[in-house]
Design an enzyme around this catalytic site. Structure first.
Site, PDB file in Angstrom:
ATOM      1  N   CYS A 191       0.734  -1.123  -0.098  1.00 22.78           N
ATOM      2  CA  CYS A 191      -0.009  -0.038   0.017  1.00 22.78           C
ATOM      3  C   CYS A 191       0.968   1.127  -0.071  1.00 22.78           C
ATOM      4  CB  CYS A 191      -0.977   0.043   1.331  1.00 22.78           C
ATOM      5  SG  CYS A 191      -2.044   1.332   1.495  1.00 22.78           S
ATOM      6  N   HIS A 249       1.808  -7.153  -6.696  1.00 18.94           N
ATOM      7  CA  HIS A 249       1.245  -5.871  -7.695  1.00 18.94           C
ATOM      8  C   HIS A 249       2.255  -5.283  -8.590  1.00 18.94           C
ATOM      9  CE1 HIS A 249      -1.643  -2.303  -7.760  1.00 18.94           C
ATOM     10  NE2 HIS A 249      -1.027  -2.243  -8.782  1.00 18.94           N
ATOM     11  N   ASN A 262      -1.408  -9.535  -9.395  1.00 19.09           N
ATOM     12  CA  ASN A 262      -2.190  -8.371  -9.245  1.00 19.09           C
ATOM     13  C   ASN A 262      -2.101  -6.933  -9.963  1.00 19.09           C
ATOM     14  OD1 ASN A 262      -2.701  -6.101  -6.591  1.00 19.09           O
ATOM     15  ND2 ASN A 262      -4.487  -7.070  -7.620  1.00 19.09           N
ATOM     16  N   GLY A 263      -2.923  -6.304 -10.338  1.00 20.60           N
ATOM     17  CA  GLY A 263      -2.774  -5.009 -10.933  1.00 20.60           C
ATOM     18  C   GLY A 263      -3.230  -5.136 -12.398  1.00 20.60           C
ATOM     19  N   GLY A 264      -3.966  -5.987 -12.858  1.00 18.79           N
ATOM     20  CA  GLY A 264      -4.443  -6.062 -14.088  1.00 18.79           C
ATOM     21  C   GLY A 264      -5.839  -5.497 -14.504  1.00 18.79           C
TER      22      GLY A 264
END
Length: 730
Positions: free
Chosen positions: A364, A431, A462-464
């Site tokens: 984060c 990510h 992650n992140g797509g």
């Protein structure tokens, strides 16, 4: 009866004597009892060890369906060893059956019963494994302790009934000239046809059907696991076998597996219970809660919410920080924000029995997370990362994972992930953006792919959401591009949680109402409900419905915007009725504290404790305890209960077989117990230690003087610091 096969006749006594002589010799007289003795000892030791291990297992794990079936199998084996093996051994070592006709029936009946129980239990375990692996996405309501206990009871009942003909026809036979023993047990049937029918029936229901069902179940399991991994590109057959073996082990022991999963990502204000349950309904395998800070969770207490049927973690100000339920227990991962290994372990141990896994947020980039050294700030401190993850892996039984962002260089990123892997984590979510990058920047699929190929633990991509994931089919596309084990979906799921549906996206109107249904059912705070609905409406926020939602200041007003007024009223009415029933039960429990003769006898006063009215060193509870000691009475006993509706407390104190209570409820146990002590002291005509008015003013004045002195001292220190800094500059 087939008289040619067995016909007990009036043989001469000389034959019986000859029989005795013949059976007294031979090596089997020694070898058979020794062999049976070894079987008995090894069997008893093995099954006793199983029971001891299950007994020492944590309560919740010991009551899992798998452990219940294992325990039942051990009980059946022990019954066979105790009731059958010693008696069967005597057939080869003694010339006759010496235990009588009753034990003759009982032993052979027990033999058949325990055999059938073992077979039926193995079948039940196979079906349980099939449900756990093939239908793992479905609600776990079928695989619970109650249903497992019913299945165990069913196996014993069926076995006891099926074996009844054995007890009915087992007979003690003696004087048969072809038998090596003078007397022995044998099934004697009136009609040979019935005997053959029963034998065939036993073979079918005790061997053929169970074997067929077990083979079918495990064939389905293997096919399902093979289907999951057949799309793994550039993986050797050995890797596929390793994955299948790993997932089977994880499913068997009840651990969460992170391979070939579609996952709801942790999202602040979004990843609450309603969204998590909706994602599971639509097909998500695993759901993460929003990041929760360790310092906040440490102050929470675990509360069983009987009104909502949830487990709540409640802060000292009575706010619910984390809420979960049985439906998601085997799928929810608790994500925490932490920068300290010991605090992380404390929080993990607090929640581990209510979740399926623990995750540490290391990705984060928001200030509220990084300013405490948490989130992406941890990536610059690999030693701290290793300490936190190693402590968690060693300290809890649930799988531990972490979620990171990529570093500026690929080499540094791979080196960090390899170091994370060595801590023993179950998986790592990546990510595919750097800490300074935001959703408008492209996701680095090549970096995620390189990480996945460099480590052996599952990597979760992650992140797509912005570029690739627009429907369910594109989730698999993102997984193949990154060559990862699983995919974690964030914003695409926030906009429309039905992204997890293999059948395709649902209309936004339907998804909105289904989300709102869960939000009302589980009493979600209206601000969270409103935020999630706004994210789903997106471009429709300017519509008439969107404007109503934007103006709403309660869940009721939100329901009005979506024409769900009746549902809101129905649910709130049901919850209110349930709350009233629980309150009444709680009040009854409080008022029914037994007096001298078991009848209600509680002296009540409307008194509330205020600590400013008493000296800091002497409280009403201390005064009451001292009085009891002087009177040589048992010390006061406090019984404190909590009201489910508002989580307020009330207490009853018992002194000299009399009960005293304050009618005032309070949010802390300490206050209500002090209030109760005051009621007792005043009822007995004793001073409760309250300060007089002059003493109150003096105490207040002393507090003000102390505060002013502290402030002056602080100001003086600040002035001195400023002077020192000025001199240093000069």
């Amino acid at each position: 009866m087939d008289t040619d096969t067995l016909s007990p006749g009036n043989e001469s006594g000389s034959w019986a004597n000859a029989c005795s002589i013949e059976t007294s010799d031979g090596p089997e007289v020694v070898m058979v009892p020794v062999a049976f003795g070894l079987i008995f000892l090894l069997g008893m030791a093995g099954n006793a060890l199983v029971i001891v291990v299950l007994g020492r297992t944590k309560a919740k794990r010991a009551r899992s369906t798998t452990n219940i079936f294992i325990l039942n199998l051990s009980v059946a084996d022990l019954s066979f060893l105790l009731l059958c093996v010693p008696f069967q051994a005597t057939i080869y070592s003694l010339p006759e059956w010496i235990f009588g006709a009753l034990l003759c029936k009982l032993v052979h009946y027990s033999f058949t019963v325990t055999m059938l129980v073992s077979i039926f239990t193995l079948v039940t375990m196979s079906v349980d494994r099939y449900i756990a692996v093939v239908h793992s996405k479905r609600p776990p309501c079928n695989r619970n302790r109650r249903n497992a206990s019913v299945a165990v009871a069913g196996t014993w009942t069926l076995s006891l009934l099926t074996a009844l003909p054995v007890a009915r026809h087992q007979t003690l036979v003696s004087g048969y000239h072809r038998a090596p023993n003078c007397s022995f047990c044998w099934e004697v049937w009136e009609e040979d046809t019935l005997k053959q029918v029963y034998k065939v029936t036993i073979v079918i229901i005790g061997y053929l059907l169970p074997l067929l069902l077990i083979c079918c179940c495990y064939a389905k399991v293997l096919f399902h696991l093979h289907k999951k991994v057949r799309n793994m590109s550039k993986k050797s057959k050995r890797s596929k076998k390793k994955v299948i073996k790993e997932e089977m082990i994880n499913q068997t022991v009840g651990r969460l597996c992170y391979r070939n999963k579609v996952i709801l990502a942790p999202m602040v204000r979004v990843g609450t219970l309603p969204m998590r349950l909706l994602a599971l309904d639509y097909g998500a395998d695993i759901v993460y809660c929003e990041e929760l800070i360790d310092l906040k969770m440490i102050q929470c207490k675990r509360v069983v919410n009987e009104v909502l049927d949830t487990i709540d973690y409640v802060a000292s100000d009575e706010r619910v920080i984390f809420r979960t339920c049985e439906r998601e227990k085997n799928h929810v991962v608790f994500q925490m924000g932490t920068a300290d290994a010991e605090r992380a372990l404390t929080v993990a141990q607090l929640v581990e029995n209510d979740v399926a896994g623990i995750d540490v947020n290391m990705g984060c980039p928001k200030e509220y997370s990084t300013k405490g050294g948490m989130g992406v700030a941890l990536l610059s401190n690999p030693d701290k990362i290793e300490a936190i993850l190693s402590t968690l892996v060693k300290g809890i039984s649930k799988p531990v994972t972490c979620k990171i962002r990529i570093l500026p260089s690929l080499e540094d990123t791979i080196q960090l992930v390899k170091r994370i892997e060595r801590t023993g984590v179950a998986a790592v979510a990546v990510h595919g953006r750097r800490k300074e990058e935001r959703p408008q920047h492209p996701v680095h699929c090549d970096v995620i792919k390189a990480i996945s190929e460099a480590v052996s633990i599952p990597v979760i991509a992650n992140g797509g959401s912005q570029e690739i994931i627009k429907e369910h089919a594109s989730i698999e596309e993102f997984r193949q591009v990154t060559n990862t084990s699983s995919v974690m979906v964030a914003r695409a799921a926030m906009w429309n949680p039905s992204i997890f549906r293999k059948e395709g996206l649902l209309p936004a109107e339907k998804v909105l109402k289904e989300y709102l249904t869960y939000a009302i059912r589980y009493d979600s705070h209206y601000s969270n409900t409103k935020y999630c609905l706004c994210q789903m409406l997106r471009e429709k926020l300017e519509s008439a419905q969107g404007k109503k939602l934007h103006a709403a200041q309660s869940n009721e007003e939100i329901c009005e915007a979506f024409e769900m007024n009746e549902y809101y009223k129905e649910v709130t009415a049901c919850l209110e009725i349930k709350r009233d029933m629980l309150n009444a039960k709680c009040q009854e429990k409080l008022e029914q504290q037994p007096g001298d003769n078991g009848s209600p006898d509680v002296i009540k006063m409307a008194i509330r404790f205020n600590k400013r009215d008493y000296p800091p060193q002497i409280t009403p509870k201390m005064t009451l305890l001292e009085w009891c000691r002087k009177q040589k009475l048992p010390q006061p006993v406090y019984i404190t209960v909590q009201r489910p509706s508002d989580r307020l407390f009330n207490s009853v104190v018992t002194v000299a077989d009399r009960n005293y209570s304050s009618s005032c409820w309070d949010k802390t146990k300490k206050v209500v117990e002090q209030s109760t002590a005051i009621v007792c002291l005043q009822s007995l005509g004793l001073p409760d230690g309250r300060l007089c008015e002059g003493e109150k003013h003096k105490r207040k004045r002393d507090e003000v003087i102390a505060h002013d002195t502290e402030t002056t001292s602080s100001a003086s220190l600040d002035t001195n610091k400023k002077k020192s800094l000025s001199l240093m500059k000069i």
